[in-house]
Write a protein that holds these residues in place. Sequence first.
Motif, short mmCIF file in Angstrom:
data_model
loop_
_atom_site.label_atom_id
_atom_site.label_comp_id
_atom_site.label_asym_id
_atom_site.label_seq_id
_atom_site.Cartn_x
_atom_site.Cartn_y
_atom_site.Cartn_z
N ARG A 93 -19.45 7.08 5.59
CA ARG A 93 -18.13 7.68 5.47
C ARG A 93 -17.08 6.61 5.16
O ARG A 93 -16.19 6.80 4.32
N VAL A 94 -17.18 5.47 5.85
CA VAL A 94 -16.22 4.38 5.63
C VAL A 94 -16.34 3.84 4.21
O VAL A 94 -15.33 3.54 3.56
N VAL A 95 -17.58 3.72 3.70
CA VAL A 95 -17.79 3.25 2.33
C VAL A 95 -17.11 4.19 1.34
O VAL A 95 -16.43 3.74 0.40
N VAL A 96 -17.28 5.49 1.54
CA VAL A 96 -16.66 6.47 0.65
C VAL A 96 -15.13 6.39 0.74
O VAL A 96 -14.44 6.39 -0.28
N LEU A 97 -14.61 6.27 1.95
CA LEU A 97 -13.16 6.22 2.14
C LEU A 97 -12.57 4.96 1.53
O LEU A 97 -11.52 5.00 0.87
N ASP A 98 -13.24 3.83 1.72
CA ASP A 98 -12.78 2.57 1.12
C ASP A 98 -12.71 2.70 -0.40
O ASP A 98 -11.74 2.27 -1.03
N ALA A 99 -13.76 3.28 -0.98
CA ALA A 99 -13.80 3.45 -2.44
C ALA A 99 -12.70 4.39 -2.90
O ALA A 99 -12.06 4.16 -3.95
N ALA A 100 -12.45 5.45 -2.13
CA ALA A 100 -11.41 6.41 -2.50
C ALA A 100 -10.04 5.75 -2.49
O ALA A 100 -9.22 5.97 -3.41
N VAL A 101 -9.75 4.95 -1.48
CA VAL A 101 -8.45 4.27 -1.39
C VAL A 101 -8.27 3.35 -2.60
O VAL A 101 -7.20 3.34 -3.24
N ARG A 102 -9.32 2.59 -2.94
CA ARG A 102 -9.21 1.67 -4.08
C ARG A 102 -9.04 2.42 -5.39
O ARG A 102 -8.17 2.08 -6.20
N ALA A 136 -16.48 13.20 -8.18
CA ALA A 136 -17.58 12.53 -8.86
C ALA A 136 -17.25 11.06 -9.12
O ALA A 136 -18.10 10.18 -8.93
N ALA A 137 -16.02 10.79 -9.56
CA ALA A 137 -15.61 9.41 -9.83
C ALA A 137 -15.58 8.60 -8.54
O ALA A 137 -15.97 7.42 -8.52
N ILE A 138 -15.12 9.21 -7.46
CA ILE A 138 -15.08 8.51 -6.17
C ILE A 138 -16.50 8.23 -5.68
O ILE A 138 -16.78 7.15 -5.15
N ALA A 139 -17.40 9.19 -5.87
CA ALA A 139 -18.80 8.98 -5.49
C ALA A 139 -19.40 7.80 -6.26
O ALA A 139 -20.09 6.95 -5.69
N ASP A 199 11.35 -0.70 2.91
CA ASP A 199 10.66 -1.54 1.93
C ASP A 199 9.14 -1.42 2.08
O ASP A 199 8.41 -1.33 1.08
N ILE A 200 8.67 -1.38 3.33
CA ILE A 200 7.24 -1.21 3.58
C ILE A 200 6.76 0.10 2.99
O ILE A 200 5.73 0.17 2.32
N GLY A 201 7.52 1.17 3.24
CA GLY A 201 7.15 2.48 2.73
C GLY A 201 7.09 2.51 1.21
O GLY A 201 6.15 3.06 0.62
N TRP A 202 8.06 1.89 0.55
CA TRP A 202 8.08 1.94 -0.91
C TRP A 202 7.05 1.02 -1.54
O TRP A 202 6.55 1.29 -2.62
N ARG A 203 6.71 -0.08 -0.87
CA ARG A 203 5.61 -0.90 -1.38
C ARG A 203 4.29 -0.14 -1.32
O ARG A 203 3.44 -0.26 -2.20
N LEU A 204 4.13 0.67 -0.27
CA LEU A 204 2.93 1.50 -0.17
C LEU A 204 2.89 2.55 -1.27
O LEU A 204 1.85 2.83 -1.85
N PHE A 205 4.04 3.19 -1.55
CA PHE A 205 4.11 4.16 -2.64
C PHE A 205 3.74 3.50 -3.97
O PHE A 205 3.04 4.08 -4.79
N GLU A 206 4.24 2.29 -4.16
CA GLU A 206 4.00 1.59 -5.42
C GLU A 206 2.52 1.29 -5.59
O GLU A 206 1.96 1.42 -6.69
N ARG A 207 1.86 0.89 -4.48
CA ARG A 207 0.44 0.55 -4.55
C ARG A 207 -0.45 1.78 -4.51
O ARG A 207 -1.60 1.73 -4.95
N ASN A 208 0.05 2.87 -3.94
CA ASN A 208 -0.76 4.08 -3.75
C ASN A 208 -0.01 5.31 -4.27
O ASN A 208 0.48 6.12 -3.48
N PRO A 209 0.10 5.47 -5.58
CA PRO A 209 0.87 6.59 -6.13
C PRO A 209 0.33 7.96 -5.74
O PRO A 209 1.05 8.95 -5.85
N VAL A 210 -0.92 8.02 -5.25
CA VAL A 210 -1.46 9.31 -4.81
C VAL A 210 -0.63 9.87 -3.65
O VAL A 210 -0.59 11.09 -3.44
N LEU A 211 0.06 9.01 -2.90
CA LEU A 211 0.91 9.48 -1.80
C LEU A 211 2.04 10.36 -2.33
O LEU A 211 2.44 11.33 -1.67
N LEU A 212 2.55 10.03 -3.50
CA LEU A 212 3.60 10.86 -4.09
C LEU A 212 3.06 12.22 -4.45
O LEU A 212 3.72 13.24 -4.29
N GLN A 213 1.82 12.25 -4.93
CA GLN A 213 1.17 13.52 -5.26
C GLN A 213 1.01 14.37 -4.00
O GLN A 213 1.28 15.57 -4.00
#
Length: 212
Positions: free
Chosen positions: A25-34, A45-48, A103-117
Amino acid sequence: MTAFGTPGDSSRVRPRRRADAERSRVVVLDAAVRLLAERPDAGMAAIAAAAGVTRQTVYAHFGTRDALLDAVADRITDQAMAAMDEAEESGGAALGQLLKLQDIGWRLFERNPVLLQLGSTRADAADQARHEPVAARLTRLIEKGQASGEFDPAPPATWLVAAVTALGHAAGDEVGAHRMSVEEAARWLRTATLALLGVRLRAPAAESSRCR
């Protein structure tokens, strides 16, 4: 069979299987975050493929893409909380700490645009639970700033927290709709937050002299 079990005792096998499943589960989650940081629209399928497992394995851990996105949001939120804890422990004026949190929140948004989705499509109980620790930090900082005279003491702190949070959501919506870049939204969010809190910044000396 003795009371102590045998080498093939299922009581020993079950914890091992649970540990293997958790590692998977951790391997899948790590890959999904990246992957979602690069491709917010990536499917299961792409995450798998990124995790090196079958799509069935991904679905076994996360029944739907929404469930996987929630887990990704939880992981990123945990990272944000750790960064915010560090910022809060560093001390300093309330204004500086509050701007660090933004600033922390917006740096996270910048690195992880899926959060905006996620923010633009769902506002469920899990999303509200993720916001509660942030709201608690904002409340502490705004109350601190009001007590020190940094912020306008008249409005209730709870109202200011709600208003600052709403400004953050509005900024996120603008980025999600491609009407602003992350940098533009962060800049105008900061400007609006300062105005809302009643913070008066000193004009540079050069500007002051030109106004005379």
